[in-house]
Design an enzyme around this catalytic site. Structure first.
Site, mmCIF file in Angstrom:
data_model
loop_
_atom_site.group_PDB
_atom_site.id
_atom_site.type_symbol
_atom_site.label_atom_id
_atom_site.label_comp_id
_atom_site.label_asym_id
_atom_site.label_seq_id
_atom_site.Cartn_x
_atom_site.Cartn_y
_atom_site.Cartn_z
ATOM 1 C CD GLU A 93 25.976 8.031 20.843
ATOM 2 O OE1 GLU A 93 26.089 8.522 20.023
ATOM 3 O OE2 GLU A 93 25.351 8.292 21.803
ATOM 4 C CB CYS A 106 25.483 4.703 30.958
ATOM 5 S SG CYS A 106 24.048 4.042 30.185
ATOM 6 C CB CYS A 113 18.198 -2.389 20.910
ATOM 7 S SG CYS A 113 17.059 -3.355 21.805
ATOM 8 C CB CYS A 117 11.370 0.273 23.475
ATOM 9 S SG CYS A 117 11.398 -1.106 24.120
ATOM 10 C CB CYS A 120 14.172 3.258 23.042
ATOM 11 S SG CYS A 120 15.932 3.103 23.229
ATOM 12 C CB SER A 217 12.998 -1.422 30.914
ATOM 13 O OG SER A 217 14.169 -0.991 31.118
ATOM 14 C CG HIS A 219 9.229 1.609 30.223
ATOM 15 N ND1 HIS A 219 9.958 2.301 31.161
ATOM 16 C CD2 HIS A 219 10.339 0.930 29.708
ATOM 17 C CE1 HIS A 219 11.407 2.239 30.882
ATOM 18 N NE2 HIS A 219 11.307 1.219 29.969
ATOM 19 C CG ASN A 295 16.035 11.608 28.777
ATOM 20 O OD1 ASN A 295 15.729 12.842 29.123
ATOM 21 N ND2 ASN A 295 16.315 10.527 29.162
ATOM 22 C CB CYS A 338 17.976 7.117 29.907
ATOM 23 S SG CYS A 338 18.531 5.807 30.953
HETATM 24 N N1 SAH Z 1 17.773 -2.529 26.851
HETATM 25 C C1 SAH Z 1 17.902 -2.277 28.117
HETATM 26 C C2 SAH Z 1 19.035 -1.333 28.379
HETATM 27 C C3 SAH Z 1 19.166 -0.222 27.652
HETATM 28 S S1 SAH Z 1 17.866 1.002 27.803
HETATM 29 C C4 SAH Z 1 16.402 -1.872 28.732
HETATM 30 O O1 SAH Z 1 15.573 -1.613 27.814
HETATM 31 O O2 SAH Z 1 16.355 -1.977 29.936
HETATM 32 C C5 SAH Z 1 18.314 1.985 29.382
HETATM 33 C C6 SAH Z 1 17.083 2.494 30.098
HETATM 34 O O3 SAH Z 1 16.496 3.601 29.179
HETATM 35 C C7 SAH Z 1 15.630 1.512 29.995
HETATM 36 O O4 SAH Z 1 15.158 1.627 31.063
HETATM 37 C C8 SAH Z 1 15.199 2.368 28.807
HETATM 38 O O5 SAH Z 1 13.720 1.858 29.123
HETATM 39 C C9 SAH Z 1 15.283 3.845 29.129
HETATM 40 N N2 SAH Z 1 14.864 4.636 27.722
HETATM 41 C C10 SAH Z 1 14.898 4.086 26.753
HETATM 42 N N3 SAH Z 1 14.581 5.295 25.802
HETATM 43 C C11 SAH Z 1 14.393 6.414 26.726
HETATM 44 C C12 SAH Z 1 14.141 7.778 26.542
HETATM 45 N N4 SAH Z 1 13.653 8.188 25.287
HETATM 46 N N5 SAH Z 1 13.968 8.281 27.530
HETATM 47 C C13 SAH Z 1 14.041 7.894 29.031
HETATM 48 N N6 SAH Z 1 14.462 6.692 29.060
HETATM 49 C C14 SAH Z 1 14.542 5.988 28.057
HETATM 50 FE FE1 SF4 Z 2 16.191 -1.931 23.200
HETATM 51 FE FE2 SF4 Z 2 16.380 -1.028 25.863
HETATM 52 FE FE3 SF4 Z 2 15.728 0.686 23.792
HETATM 53 FE FE4 SF4 Z 2 13.916 -1.112 24.371
HETATM 54 S S1 SF4 Z 2 14.673 0.512 25.682
HETATM 55 S S2 SF4 Z 2 14.830 -0.658 22.454
HETATM 56 S S3 SF4 Z 2 15.144 -2.870 24.858
HETATM 57 S S4 SF4 Z 2 17.639 -0.479 24.184
#
Ligand code: SAH
Ligand code: SF4
Length: 360
Positions: A93, A106, A113, A117, A120, A217, A219, A295, A338
């Site tokens: 996507e 984006c 991945c 996390c 995510c 990232s 967190h 989200n 995101c």
């Molecule tokens: N893997 C990379 C880039 C993709 S994720 C990373 O982790 O940075 C892009 C961003 O979205 C990251 O900052 C991630 O932590 C955030 N993200 C992931 N899941 C999310 C969610 N459910 N709500 C808000 N942000 C989220």
């Molecule tokens: Fe992968 Fe980024 Fe999602 Fe973590 S937040 S699972 S590193 S895409």
């Protein structure tokens, strides 16, 4: 028969070599790049400033192959989401977020991945494979070709779609090279951002390889919590991550800063004590914090922090002199925010590798 070379995704130096191997003059590189990236050409037949002979030669040995878009969604607030098919099994996507003064795309760097996390949606789905540089660049070209017809354009690109860009370094660096190249997208280094969960050795390499912006990232302000939210922290703890961040900030000739992403999870990482520890951790670092309201996605255990909690958290950081913004969630009616990007991932990691092996 040899597989045809996809010219899409080849940065200038590799394209120069391609033409030199054909005994063609170097200026062919500029011509081809302009046809592909400025004029959106997808067939050599249209390239009338190349000789007929060269066009025929290219048709025989090369392609400009864009993957198929299988779905295009427009959200109420102007966000556009493309679902792109990569082979039978996998979809990725790509999301366009229009704002008053810019249009941010984006993009994804992997199918799924492996880093798992817990907050995510991409991570929960598992991992299939790295994208090739042409598959990364295709996302930008597909968006640009579509937006041009609507008098809009991509002004910024962020690697915040599916995947961890620093676990797919060579394809991501090639793609960044093309994004910055005036013969292709010509974006300034401030307008291309790689977002990473903190792959420490790759951060050192990135700092010296490609002059783009960096988002980390984070967190969580301590290892105990980050180990749970961002499991790769067990391998690359915060102390090592911050050392790599300092290295990035001091590398290169231009002034740099880092965006620290912080997802706001109700009752998990959003307490005043977390904000205070975060302020201490980032003291003296050229940092900007981005608070992202969580989200949600199906079956998640987390809830989004309350607005008042986010404001309090932001105020604590402000008072400590840390530049902080709260990201507005966009495109949630098409699941484009995101961390909501799920695509279709034929998960190989969980069956064949398993999380612990991925992390070891
Ligand atoms: N893997 C990379 C880039 C993709 S994720 C990373 O982790 O940075 C892009 C961003 O979205 C990251 O900052 C991630 O932590 C955030 N993200 C992931 N899941 C999310 C969610 N459910 N709500 C808000 N942000 C989220
Ligand atoms: Fe992968 Fe980024 Fe999602 Fe973590 S937040 S699972 S590193 S895409």
């Amino acid at each position: 028969m040899l597989e045809k070379q996809n010219l899409l995704g080849l940065p200038q130096d590799k394209l120069l070599k391609f033409f030199s191997d054909l005994s063609e003059k170097p200026f062919r590189t500029k011509q081809i790049m302009q046809w592909i990236y400025h004029l959106g050409a997808s067939s050599f037949g249209d390239m009338h400033n190349l000789s007929k002979e060269l066009r025929q030669k290219l048709q025989a040995i090369a392609t400009i192959d864009l993957p198929e878009v299988i779905n295009l969604n427009h959200s109420r607030d102007g966000v556009i989401k493309w679902i792109i098919k990569l082979g039978e099994e996998n979809h990725i996507e790509t999301v366009f977020i229009p704002e008053r003064e810019r249009g941010t795309l984006c993009i994804s760097s992997q199918v799924g991945c492996a880093l798992a996390c817990t907050f995510c949606s991409t991570g929960v789905q598992g991992f299939n494979r790295n994208l090739k540089s042409h598959e990364i660049i295709s996302q930008v070209l597909i968006a640009q070709n579509y937006l041009k017809k609507k008098d809009k354009r991509v002004s910024n690109v962020v690697f915040m779609g599916m995947g961890e860009p620093l676990l797919n370094e060579s394809a991501v660096y090639d793609a960044c090279d093309i994004l910055l190249d005036d013969w292709a997208f010509g974006l300034s280094r401030r307008k291309v951002t790689v977002s990473s969960s903190g792959i420490v050795p790759a951060l050192y390499r990135m700092a010296d390889t490609i002059p783009v912006s960096l988002a980390i990232s984070l967190h969580a302000p301590n290892d105990e919590l980050r180990d749970v939210l961002v499991p790769i922290n067990q391998k690359y703890p915060i102390k090592d991550l911050m050392k790599a961040c300092h290295y990035y900030l001091n590398a290169g000739t231009q002034e740099r800063h880092i965006f620290f992403e912080y997802v706001m999870l109700d009752g998990v990482n959003d307490l005043p004590e977390h904000a205070k520890s975060l302020a201490t951790l980032l003291k003296g670092v050229s940092a900007k914090v981005n608070l992202i309201p969580f989200n949600p996605f199906p079956k998640t255990q987390y809830r989004t922090s309350k607005e008042v909690t986010i404001n309090q958290f932001q105020n604590i950081l402000y008072r400590s002199g840390i530049r902080t913004t709260t990201r507005r969630t966009r495109g949630d009616d098409v699941d484009a925010a995101c961390g909501q990007l799920a695509g279709k991932v034929l998960d190989k990691s969980k069956r064949n590798v398993g999380r612990h092996q991925v992390l070891s």
